[in-house]
Design a protein around this motif. Structure first.
Motif, PDB file in Angstrom:
ATOM      1  N   ASN A 170      42.858 -13.910  -4.286  1.00 33.42           N
ATOM      2  CA  ASN A 170      43.936 -13.323  -3.266  1.00 33.42           C
ATOM      3  C   ASN A 170      44.194 -14.136  -2.102  1.00 33.42           C
ATOM      4  OD1 ASN A 170      44.475 -11.642  -0.905  1.00 33.42           O
ATOM      5  ND2 ASN A 170      44.284 -10.158  -2.024  1.00 33.42           N
ATOM      6  N   ALA A 171      45.409 -14.726  -2.139  1.00 32.13           N
ATOM      7  CA  ALA A 171      45.793 -15.990  -1.067  1.00 32.13           C
ATOM      8  C   ALA A 171      45.659 -15.163   0.296  1.00 32.13           C
ATOM      9  CB  ALA A 171      47.338 -16.291  -1.301  1.00 32.13           C
ATOM     10  N   ASN A 172      46.026 -13.830   0.720  1.00 32.94           N
ATOM     11  CA  ASN A 172      45.828 -13.224   1.843  1.00 32.94           C
ATOM     12  C   ASN A 172      44.103 -13.341   2.373  1.00 32.94           C
ATOM     13  OD1 ASN A 172      48.307 -12.712   2.339  1.00 32.94           O
ATOM     14  ND2 ASN A 172      48.307 -10.632   1.315  1.00 32.94           N
ATOM     15  N   TYR A 173      43.322 -12.865   1.482  1.00 32.22           N
ATOM     16  CA  TYR A 173      41.863 -12.978   1.687  1.00 32.22           C
ATOM     17  C   TYR A 173      41.412 -14.365   1.973  1.00 32.22           C
ATOM     18  CZ  TYR A 173      36.898 -12.104   1.396  1.00 32.22           C
ATOM     19  OH  TYR A 173      35.595 -12.129   1.715  1.00 32.22           O
ATOM     20  N   PHE A 174      41.897 -15.591   1.126  1.00 29.47           N
ATOM     21  CA  PHE A 174      41.553 -16.687   1.472  1.00 29.47           C
ATOM     22  C   PHE A 174      41.988 -17.065   2.710  1.00 29.47           C
ATOM     23  CE2 PHE A 174      43.630 -20.893   1.667  1.00 29.47           C
ATOM     24  CZ  PHE A 174      42.510 -21.842   1.724  1.00 29.47           C
ATOM     25  N   SER A 175      43.345 -16.662   2.999  1.00 29.90           N
ATOM     26  CA  SER A 175      43.692 -17.055   4.729  1.00 29.90           C
ATOM     27  C   SER A 175      42.844 -16.345   5.686  1.00 29.90           C
ATOM     28  CB  SER A 175      45.135 -16.489   4.833  1.00 29.90           C
ATOM     29  OG  SER A 175      45.999 -17.438   4.049  1.00 29.90           O
ATOM     30  N   GLN A 176      42.439 -15.171   5.370  1.00 27.96           N
ATOM     31  CA  GLN A 176      41.457 -14.704   6.389  1.00 27.96           C
ATOM     32  C   GLN A 176      40.068 -15.443   6.520  1.00 27.96           C
ATOM     33  OE1 GLN A 176      41.203 -10.799   5.242  1.00 27.96           O
ATOM     34  NE2 GLN A 176      43.422 -10.176   5.709  1.00 27.96           N
ATOM     35  N   ALA A 177      39.742 -15.781   5.324  1.00 36.85           N
ATOM     36  CA  ALA A 177      38.352 -16.419   5.244  1.00 36.85           C
ATOM     37  C   ALA A 177      38.508 -17.734   5.800  1.00 36.85           C
ATOM     38  CB  ALA A 177      37.836 -16.593   3.864  1.00 36.85           C
ATOM     39  N   PHE A 178      39.648 -18.528   5.811  1.00 40.36           N
ATOM     40  CA  PHE A 178      40.023 -19.933   6.213  1.00 40.36           C
ATOM     41  C   PHE A 178      39.954 -19.722   7.777  1.00 40.36           C
ATOM     42  CE2 PHE A 178      42.536 -23.328   7.513  1.00 40.36           C
ATOM     43  CZ  PHE A 178      42.157 -24.270   6.921  1.00 40.36           C
ATOM     44  N   HIS A 179      40.696 -18.707   8.450  1.00 36.61           N
ATOM     45  CA  HIS A 179      40.850 -18.672   9.408  1.00 36.61           C
ATOM     46  C   HIS A 179      39.459 -18.334  10.428  1.00 36.61           C
ATOM     47  CE1 HIS A 179      43.369 -16.524  12.958  1.00 36.61           C
ATOM     48  NE2 HIS A 179      42.861 -17.644  13.397  1.00 36.61           N
ATOM     49  N   LYS A 180      38.812 -17.579   9.716  1.00 32.57           N
ATOM     50  CA  LYS A 180      37.511 -17.109  10.335  1.00 32.57           C
ATOM     51  C   LYS A 180      36.576 -18.161  10.352  1.00 32.57           C
ATOM     52  CE  LYS A 180      33.427 -14.051   9.582  1.00 32.57           C
ATOM     53  NZ  LYS A 180      32.940 -13.209   8.596  1.00 32.57           N
ATOM     54  N   TYR A 181      36.457 -19.304   9.186  1.00 29.72           N
ATOM     55  CA  TYR A 181      35.716 -20.471   9.273  1.00 29.72           C
ATOM     56  C   TYR A 181      36.294 -21.292  10.313  1.00 29.72           C
ATOM     57  CZ  TYR A 181      32.748 -24.226   6.802  1.00 29.72           C
ATOM     58  OH  TYR A 181      32.052 -25.182   6.826  1.00 29.72           O
ATOM     59  N   TYR A 182      37.468 -21.883  10.286  1.00 28.84           N
ATOM     60  CA  TYR A 182      38.190 -22.768  11.058  1.00 28.84           C
ATOM     61  C   TYR A 182      38.704 -22.248  12.232  1.00 28.84           C
ATOM     62  CZ  TYR A 182      37.421 -26.201   7.199  1.00 28.84           C
ATOM     63  OH  TYR A 182      37.012 -27.180   6.575  1.00 28.84           O
ATOM     64  N   GLY A 183      38.865 -20.907  12.538  1.00 32.31           N
ATOM     65  CA  GLY A 183      39.442 -20.805  13.843  1.00 32.31           C
ATOM     66  C   GLY A 183      40.985 -20.714  13.803  1.00 32.31           C
ATOM     67  N   THR A 184      41.666 -21.239  12.850  1.00 35.43           N
ATOM     68  CA  THR A 184      42.924 -21.232  12.588  1.00 35.43           C
ATOM     69  C   THR A 184      43.538 -21.176  11.358  1.00 35.43           C
ATOM     70  OG1 THR A 184      44.831 -22.822  13.230  1.00 35.43           O
ATOM     71  CG2 THR A 184      42.920 -23.675  11.980  1.00 35.43           C
ATOM     72  N   PRO A 185      44.516 -20.564  11.025  1.00 33.56           N
ATOM     73  CA  PRO A 185      45.084 -20.022   9.817  1.00 33.56           C
ATOM     74  C   PRO A 185      45.677 -21.334   9.150  1.00 33.56           C
ATOM     75  CG  PRO A 185      46.647 -19.709  11.495  1.00 33.56           C
ATOM     76  CD  PRO A 185      45.612 -20.022  12.150  1.00 33.56           C
ATOM     77  N   PRO A 186      45.174 -21.262   7.478  1.00 33.32           N
ATOM     78  CA  PRO A 186      45.695 -22.528   6.874  1.00 33.32           C
ATOM     79  C   PRO A 186      47.119 -22.960   6.799  1.00 33.32           C
ATOM     80  CG  PRO A 186      45.244 -20.616   5.356  1.00 33.32           C
ATOM     81  CD  PRO A 186      44.861 -20.287   6.907  1.00 33.32           C
ATOM     82  N   LYS A 187      47.995 -22.227   7.304  1.00 28.19           N
ATOM     83  CA  LYS A 187      49.478 -22.377   7.251  1.00 28.19           C
ATOM     84  C   LYS A 187      49.739 -23.500   8.493  1.00 28.19           C
ATOM     85  CE  LYS A 187      53.306 -21.561   5.114  1.00 28.19           C
ATOM     86  NZ  LYS A 187      53.555 -21.942   4.078  1.00 28.19           N
ATOM     87  N   ALA A 188      48.793 -23.251   9.579  1.00 27.56           N
ATOM     88  CA  ALA A 188      49.124 -23.964  10.832  1.00 27.56           C
ATOM     89  C   ALA A 188      48.627 -25.406  10.558  1.00 27.56           C
ATOM     90  CB  ALA A 188      48.241 -23.353  11.916  1.00 27.56           C
TER      91      ALA A 188
END
Length: 89
Positions: free
Chosen positions: A61-79
């Protein structure tokens, strides 16, 4: 963890204890770290979109991935992808 434990002939509980002792983090956190580092590498390469990156690192799930990425790095992957932001972890 269960799959790996079965492959090496250990119980999940025992493997978890050994892993934490040797690596200093639990198995789940280690898997997340590896996935996030690989996803950042793929973003930096610039060849895949976010959905493809999510799939490549094991998220269905790309949305779940984006949330996990944001939590890990503090910024969304799209940014990171569109503006070249390189968060440090």
């Amino acid at each position: 963890l269960k799959f790996v434990a079965e492959q090496v002939g250990l119980s999940s509980y025992y493997l978890s204890k050994l892993f934490k002792k040797e690596e200093g983090m639990n198995f789940k956190d280690y898997v997340i770290m590896v996935r996030m580092e690989k996803s950042m590498q793929l973003i930096n390469e610039g060849k895949l979109n976010i959905n493809e990156i999510a799939c490549a690192v094991g998220y269905t799930n790309a949305n779940y991935f984006s949330q996990a990425f944001h939590k890990y790095y503090g910024t969304p992957p799209k940014a990171c992808q569109t503006r070249g932001i390189r968060p440090g972890k």
